[in-house]
Write a protein that holds these residues in place. Structure first.
Motif, PDB file in Angstrom:
ATOM      1  N   LYS A  68       0.839  -1.198   0.000  1.00 39.39           N
ATOM      2  CA  LYS A  68       0.000   0.000   0.000  1.00 39.39           C
ATOM      3  C   LYS A  68       0.874   1.248   0.000  1.00 39.39           C
ATOM      4  N   ILE A  69       2.095   1.109   0.516  1.00 38.38           N
ATOM      5  CA  ILE A  69       3.092   2.175   0.455  1.00 38.38           C
ATOM      6  C   ILE A  69       4.172   1.715  -0.512  1.00 38.38           C
ATOM      7  N   THR A  70       4.436   2.532  -1.505  1.00 44.49           N
ATOM      8  CA  THR A  70       5.384   2.168  -2.560  1.00 44.49           C
ATOM      9  C   THR A  70       6.687   2.937  -2.397  1.00 44.49           C
ATOM     10  N   ILE A  71       7.658   2.598  -3.222  1.00 43.57           N
ATOM     11  CA  ILE A  71       8.930   3.319  -3.247  1.00 43.57           C
ATOM     12  C   ILE A  71       8.668   4.799  -3.554  1.00 43.57           C
ATOM     13  N   ARG A  72       7.751   5.065  -4.455  1.00 43.58           N
ATOM     14  CA  ARG A  72       7.415   6.451  -4.811  1.00 43.58           C
ATOM     15  C   ARG A  72       6.919   7.208  -3.578  1.00 43.58           C
ATOM     16  N   ASP A  73       6.101   6.555  -2.739  1.00 53.62           N
ATOM     17  CA  ASP A  73       5.611   7.183  -1.510  1.00 53.62           C
ATOM     18  C   ASP A  73       6.751   7.492  -0.554  1.00 53.62           C
ATOM     19  N   VAL A  74       7.690   6.567  -0.464  1.00 50.46           N
ATOM     20  CA  VAL A  74       8.840   6.760   0.424  1.00 50.46           C
ATOM     21  C   VAL A  74       9.692   7.922  -0.080  1.00 50.46           C
ATOM     22  N   LEU A  75       9.927   7.986  -1.372  1.00 51.01           N
ATOM     23  CA  LEU A  75      10.725   9.084  -1.943  1.00 51.01           C
ATOM     24  C   LEU A  75      10.025  10.426  -1.757  1.00 51.01           C
ATOM     25  N   ALA A  76       8.701  10.436  -1.777  1.00 52.33           N
ATOM     26  CA  ALA A  76       7.942  11.679  -1.591  1.00 52.33           C
ATOM     27  C   ALA A  76       8.162  12.274  -0.204  1.00 52.33           C
ATOM     28  N   VAL A  77       8.521  11.429   0.759  1.00 51.83           N
ATOM     29  CA  VAL A  77       8.791  11.909   2.111  1.00 51.83           C
ATOM     30  C   VAL A  77       9.917  12.946   2.084  1.00 51.83           C
ATOM     31  N   PHE A  78      10.883  12.747   1.219  1.00 62.63           N
ATOM     32  CA  PHE A  78      12.053  13.620   1.170  1.00 62.63           C
ATOM     33  C   PHE A  78      11.856  14.828   0.256  1.00 62.63           C
ATOM     34  N   THR A  79      10.748  14.880  -0.472  1.00 62.27           N
ATOM     35  CA  THR A  79      10.571  15.948  -1.458  1.00 62.27           C
ATOM     36  C   THR A  79       9.339  16.810  -1.222  1.00 62.27           C
ATOM     37  N   SER A  80       8.608  16.574  -0.147  1.00 61.74           N
ATOM     38  CA  SER A  80       7.428  17.397   0.135  1.00 61.74           C
ATOM     39  C   SER A  80       7.507  17.910   1.569  1.00 61.74           C
ATOM     40  N   TRP A  81       6.905  19.082   1.799  1.00 62.25           N
ATOM     41  CA  TRP A  81       6.908  19.633   3.149  1.00 62.25           C
ATOM     42  C   TRP A  81       6.195  18.730   4.148  1.00 62.25           C
ATOM     43  N   PRO A  82       5.013  18.191   3.831  1.00 64.65           N
ATOM     44  CA  PRO A  82       4.389  17.275   4.801  1.00 64.65           C
ATOM     45  C   PRO A  82       5.273  16.057   5.091  1.00 64.65           C
ATOM     46  N   GLY A  83       5.951  15.558   4.064  1.00 60.63           N
ATOM     47  CA  GLY A  83       6.835  14.409   4.260  1.00 60.63           C
ATOM     48  C   GLY A  83       8.018  14.741   5.144  1.00 60.63           C
ATOM     49  N   ILE A  84       8.635  15.890   4.905  1.00 60.11           N
ATOM     50  CA  ILE A  84       9.792  16.313   5.714  1.00 60.11           C
ATOM     51  C   ILE A  84       9.362  16.572   7.150  1.00 60.11           C
ATOM     52  N   ILE A  85       8.196  17.198   7.311  1.00 66.14           N
ATOM     53  CA  ILE A  85       7.686  17.450   8.666  1.00 66.14           C
ATOM     54  C   ILE A  85       7.360  16.121   9.362  1.00 66.14           C
ATOM     55  N   ALA A  86       6.782  15.166   8.625  1.00 60.14           N
ATOM     56  CA  ALA A  86       6.489  13.844   9.200  1.00 60.14           C
ATOM     57  C   ALA A  86       7.781  13.136   9.598  1.00 60.14           C
ATOM     58  N   LEU A  87       8.802  13.247   8.763  1.00 61.35           N
ATOM     59  CA  LEU A  87      10.112  12.653   9.070  1.00 61.35           C
ATOM     60  C   LEU A  87      10.675  13.254  10.352  1.00 61.35           C
ATOM     61  N   THR A  88      10.582  14.575  10.464  1.00 64.56           N
ATOM     62  CA  THR A  88      11.059  15.266  11.664  1.00 64.56           C
ATOM     63  C   THR A  88      10.235  14.853  12.883  1.00 64.56           C
ATOM     64  N   GLY A  89       8.913  14.804  12.718  1.00 66.91           N
ATOM     65  CA  GLY A  89       8.045  14.395  13.829  1.00 66.91           C
ATOM     66  C   GLY A  89       8.356  12.986  14.304  1.00 66.91           C
ATOM     67  N   GLY A  90       8.590  12.079  13.358  1.00 64.00           N
ATOM     68  CA  GLY A  90       8.940  10.707  13.722  1.00 64.00           C
ATOM     69  C   GLY A  90      10.248  10.632  14.486  1.00 64.00           C
ATOM     70  N   ALA A  91      11.234  11.421  14.044  1.00 59.88           N
ATOM     71  CA  ALA A  91      12.529  11.425  14.724  1.00 59.88           C
ATOM     72  C   ALA A  91      12.400  11.988  16.137  1.00 59.88           C
ATOM     73  N   ILE A  92      11.649  13.082  16.278  1.00 64.87           N
ATOM     74  CA  ILE A  92      11.454  13.669  17.608  1.00 64.87           C
ATOM     75  C   ILE A  92      10.696  12.707  18.518  1.00 64.87           C
ATOM     76  N   ALA A  93       9.671  12.055  17.979  1.00 65.93           N
ATOM     77  CA  ALA A  93       8.874  11.117  18.780  1.00 65.93           C
ATOM     78  C   ALA A  93       9.731   9.951  19.274  1.00 65.93           C
ATOM     79  N   THR A  94      10.577   9.404  18.406  1.00 63.43           N
ATOM     80  CA  THR A  94      11.409   8.274  18.855  1.00 63.43           C
ATOM     81  C   THR A  94      12.451   8.726  19.869  1.00 63.43           C
TER      82      THR A  94
END
Length: 153
Positions: A68-94
């Motif tokens: 349901k999550i593809t490579i394209r979805d994973v790459l989008a994490v690094f190229t969109s503001w919501p993705g970058i913010i989600a990445l940051t949120g995940g890092a802070i949460a852990t």
């Protein structure tokens, strides 16, 4: 006997607050106690968190396995503001979860406040009790802030 009473109270609070997780956990522990299986409590206490995290992680990773999550979805994490913010949120949460685990190892009796706070959050704020680690992480950060401003705490 007071442990049984506390578990029954947690069952009632869980039912009133519509928290199936709290109700089921308290029921399971009460059944263990009533069947004299409480000799397994140390193992549950020692490994329960690890097992819970394992199942939580499996649940989170299922979309990867089911594609349901593809490579394209994973790459989008690094190229969109919501993705970058989600990445940051995940890092802070852990990071906060790690601090929470440290706090629970240093001060295990704090779990009572975390559990009661989680129950209050479920009942009065319609929250979801994801787990004690995040609550402990937030508590650890708040404690550091309070200790910074009030050196005596």
């Amino acid at each position: 006997m007071s442990g049984n009473i506390l578990l029954v109270i947690l069952i009632i609070i869980g039912m009133v607050g519509r928290s199936n997780i709290i109700t089921t956990a308290a029921c399971t522990l009460l059944i263990f106690k009533l069947l004299s299986l409480d000799r397994y409590f140390p193992s549950l206490e020692r490994r329960g968190l690890e097992l819970g995290l394992l199942f939580l992680t499996i649940g989170v990773l299922v979309p990867f396995a089911s594609e349901k999550i593809t490579i394209r979805d994973v790459l989008a994490v690094f190229t969109s503001w919501p993705g970058i913010i989600a990445l940051t949120g995940g890092a802070i949460a852990t990071y906060m979860n790690g601090k929470g685990l440290e706090l629970l190892k240093i001060d295990p009796q704090i779990i009572a406040g975390l559990v009661l706070g989680s129950i209050l959050g479920v009942v009065f704020m319609r929250g979801i009790p994801v787990g004690p680690l995040m609550a402990a992480g937030i508590t650890a950060i708040i404690l550091k802030i309070v200790q910074f401003f009030f050196k005596s705490v």
